[in-house]
Design an enzyme around this catalytic site. Structure first.
Site: not given
Lengths: 478, 344
Positions: A322, A325-327, A478
């Site tokens: 997670s 996933w954001h960066g 993102f």
């Protein structure tokens, strides 16, 4: 095309008129109008990436059909893995290539080996994380026999690229959105008005709350040395409200916009800062992503079944992914890890589903116990956001060390009193509207029309009055 | 559907109307800055066509300098940042000119002190330094000067390396306070006299229509021109400033460099005599006080030069901007050239 721009203000009514007046209940035409509008909307960001979006759509559409038509399990698996690897391959190249190659090089140089880094100058296609996840959920659902492949390419394409959710979610599911796309839609006055109200509240959150907080959060995060420990605490709190106002504001505008076309999108936020524990926070923050990871990663990994070690492993995996996933940055990984650590006790003690209902349901005020729990959860969240906001791990550590300095108990130098008042009003509105889908869903509906309209005008005037500072939405990166 | 459209229009049309008005008459360009800051309508859209903005830049910027030898070093604020229409470009017609970028010199007096104390003038061969400072901030800039601090070539290189060329974008968004404020403020422009527009720009009545080529008898000036007057009028402040300038000049002389000080008059000061109703406006005395002081440097009495010209020449300052025009730039440059020519 930003939601908070004049382009969108002109674009939206134009599509609305085409959709309701030109298509006049012709479902096919309505879907074509929405799809063309969505592609135009996306092309306004960067027309070159439209090819990527179309290719990704074609790939999942085709592999979906091939999976359904597959005579053998082997063939089905082949098409499934082809889609998964291409989707993740795109994401990997565009989003993570440089990050992994640089990290790999750092590890090697740490053990004394030299490795020439080949980084690429890659522009991240806007919305790639979101539409890739749409496609992934679709092919996984087909593979797991939860749904049949969609034969209508227009309908499928619209599911992937419906413009309100295209660049920053919510991450939709085929099981939820496709049936709506295929069902005849008629104009519903109450729903459309509700949509406009939600758009207005989203704009308020974005422009009045997030952008105002951004100014001071940026000032403190970028100014570092010049500020005291108490300023740094404030900076983190400002960012906490910034990211909430920014992202939930975007989601509200997206949901409200979709409602104007008779489509209900998945709820993405449910007053997360009123959570009494971290598990509750994650049930209320970026819901479409959390549930996506729950359904397509956590449960397939074994979820909370199996040994304690398995549970802990699964929680760690889901939060690290997670974060990633954001960066492509270690700060996001640490942010994910930190949240995993926060949630771990409740997983171990099996108390992660203690607070399913919204706090103080049916009451005006929370109990002291609730206030305490909310404060603790909020504090932990604020602390974790520091890693999310910082450009690097060293910067995050420096920021935290500046908090825990002698000047922590000094009077902050950054004291925008108008913003404190705004935040107080905002928190009160959110608190009293917490049992609704969004804070002002029912606000003033029982008042006389004059007062109600005055309230809407006041919100609109506030949006204009505080407008013009920041404009970009955080989650577009993102 | 009709009801929905009607209600939507009820909440959107007023704001769209305000947006259209603002889009048509609001100047979002970097200049004219007074129109932008004061939310004053740009009704003289052809006004700026009278000026030639197409000249080529001939001076060098410190951040990009290839050479080490220049006749003149200029350091200042926005009056020194007028690019091709500025006084330093006029000087560059006759001399080699190096200009210190604004991001290096937030406070030009302190920065010049730092340069003199460092190794800058050992590396760069300079004959004359023109220190320009706008009147409204000249006293502020002379406060708390550290006579011992240094700025080395290495420091400058670091500053240049870390500087991100940030072109300030003067854009107008739909969702912005300008949508609400501009129509209200610009209405006042037509109906009100002697007022402060948008808390930023004074709009006062003049007794002459021959000061600007658009024949306006309004004077627009930045509010700080006025708010700084009392402070700038104090003789002791001028004396302290002069002392600091003498110190810098002395240090430069040791390196065989001549200091030329160029205060730029505030627009308010320049046109003060032409304001009709002066009762709420203090007379600016800075130039009057300052010229009496004993100076160890060359002093350009820009107010005197420009005031004389004001009687016969329009647009010494821009009507819509806080800065002097190319006409004034040329006059100032000529005066600096005279100083250099007369120098031994």
């Amino acid at each position: 095309m930003l939601f908070n721009s004049i382009n969108f203000v002109l674009f939206l009514p134009f599509v609305f008129i085409l959709y309701w007046f030109i298509a006049k209940g012709n479902l096919r035409l309505q879907n074509v109008i929405l799809l063309v509008s969505s592609y135009f909307f996306y092309a306004c960001w960067d027309w070159r990436f439209l090819f990527l979006l179309v290719f990704s759509t074609l790939l999942d559409y085709y592999t979906g059909i091939k999976m359904c038509d597959a005579k053998t399990e082997k063939a089905k698996k082949f098409w499934f893995w082809l889609s998964i690897s291409v989707n993740l391959g795109f994401l990997g190249v565009f989003k993570y290539y440089n990050f992994f190659i640089e990290s790999f090089s750092e590890i090697l140089s740490g053990v004394g080996l030299k490795f020439d880094v080949w980084t690429l100058k890659i522009i991240l296609p806007v919305g790639i994380s979101f539409y890739t996840f749409h496609g992934l959920s679709y092919v996984i659902d087909i593979y797991k026999n939860r749904i049949k492949a969609e034969k209508n390419f227009i309908d499928y394409s619209l599911f992937v690229s419906f413009f309100p959710l295209l660049v920053a979610g919510p991450i939709e599911r085929a099981t939820h959105l496709l049936p709506q796309i295929q069902k005849k839609r008629t104009f519903d006055y109450a729903n459309a008005v509700d949509g406009l109200r939600q758009i207005l509240w989203g704009l308020f959150k974005k422009i009045v709350i997030a952008d105002q907080c951004a100014e001071y959060a940026n000032q403190i995060f970028n100014g570092s040395e010049a500020y005291s420990g108490s300023d740094h605490v404030l900076g983190a709190i400002f960012f906490t409200f910034q990211i909430y106002g920014d992202f939930s504001g975007y989601s509200d505008i997206a949901l409200g916009t979709a409602r104007l076309f008779g489509i209900e999108l998945l709820r993405n936020f449910a007053f997360p800062y009123f959570s009494r524990d971290i598990a509750e926070f994650w049930r209320r923050w970026h819901i479409s992503l959390s549930t996506w990871f729950r359904d397509y990663l956590y449960i397939p990994l074994g979820g909370s079944k199996g040994s304690m070690l398995m549970k802990v492993r699964n929680v760690l995996i889901i939060f690290i992914v997670s974060g990633l996933w954001h960066g492509a940055n270690w700060t996001f990984v640490v942010w994910g890890l930190l949240n995993a650590l926060y949630i771990m006790p409740s997983i171990v003690l099996n108390s992660n589903r203690n607070n399913l209902e919204i706090v103080a349901k049916g009451k005006y005020l929370p109990s002291l116990k609730d206030v305490f729990a909310i404060a603790i959860t909020f504090g932990l969240t604020v602390f974790a956001w520091i890693f999310f906001r910082a450009e690097s791990l060293s910067r995050a550590i420096q920021y935290i060390s500046q908090i825990f300095s002698k000047s922590l108990f000094s009077v902050p130098t950054v004291r925008p009193s108008y913003l404190f008042v705004l935040l107080l009003i905002f928190i009160l509105i959110e608190w009293f509207g917490r049992e609704r889908e969004y804070a002002i869903a029912r606000l003033g509906l029982k008042w006389n029309r004059g007062f109600r309209y005055a309230m809407y005008y006041a919100i609109i005037i506030a949006v204009f009055w505080f407008g013009g500072k920041e404009s970009q939405f955080i989650y577009f990166q993102f | 559907m009709k009801k929905f459209i009607f209600k939507t229009l009820l909440f959107t049309v007023p704001f769209l109307a305000l947006y259209i008005i603002t889009s048509l008459f609001y100047s979002t360009k970097e200049t004219p800055d007074l129109l932008r800051l004061g939310y004053i309508p740009n009704i003289y859209q052809d006004y700026r066509k009278a000026f030639d903005f197409s000249k080529t830049k001939k001076y060098e910027l410190l951040s990009k300098s290839k050479h080490r030898k220049f006749k003149i070093l200029t350091i200042g604020d926005s009056f020194s940042e007028q690019g091709a229409i500025g006084y330093k470009n006029e000087l560059a017609n006759d001399f080699t000119v190096l200009h210190v970028n604004r991001f290096i010199s937030n406070n030009q007096i302190q920065t010049l002190m730092n340069l003199v104390n460092g190794d800058f003038f050992d590396t760069y061969k300079i004959k004359y330094v023109v220190l320009q400072n706008v009147e409204r901030f000249i006293i502020d800039n002379s406060e708390n000067i550290d006579s011992n601090s240094k700025l080395t070539i290495k420091d400058i290189d670091t500053l240049v390396a870390n500087s991100k060329p940030k072109k300030e974008v003067f854009k107008y968004d739909f969702f912005s306070s300008a949508t609400l404020k501009f129509p209200l403020s610009s209405t006042l422009f037509f109906f009100k006299e002697n007022y402060l527009s948008n808390k930023q720009v004074y709009n006062v009545q003049l007794n002459s229509k021959s000061l600007f080529s658009n024949n306006s008898d309004k004077l627009l000036f930045f509010y700080q021109d006025f708010t700084q007057t009392n402070k700038n009028n104090l003789v002791e402040n001028s004396e302290k400033l002069n002392e600091i300038l003498n110190t810098i000049s002395g240090k430069l002389k040791q390196k065989n460099i001549k200091l030329i000080v160029l205060p730029s008059p505030d627009k308010y000061d320049m046109y003060y005599d032409y304001i009709v109703d002066k009762k709420s406006f203090t007379k600016p005395l800075f130039f009057e006080n300052f010229k009496k002081l004993k100076k160890d440097y060359s002093y350009i009495d820009s107010k005197k030069i420009l005031s004389e010209k004001l009687k016969t020449q329009k647009d010494i300052y821009f009507f819509d901007d806080t800065h002097w025009s190319p006409i004034a730039s040329k006059l100032i440059a000529n005066e600096i050239k005279n100083v250099i020519k007369k120098a031994p």
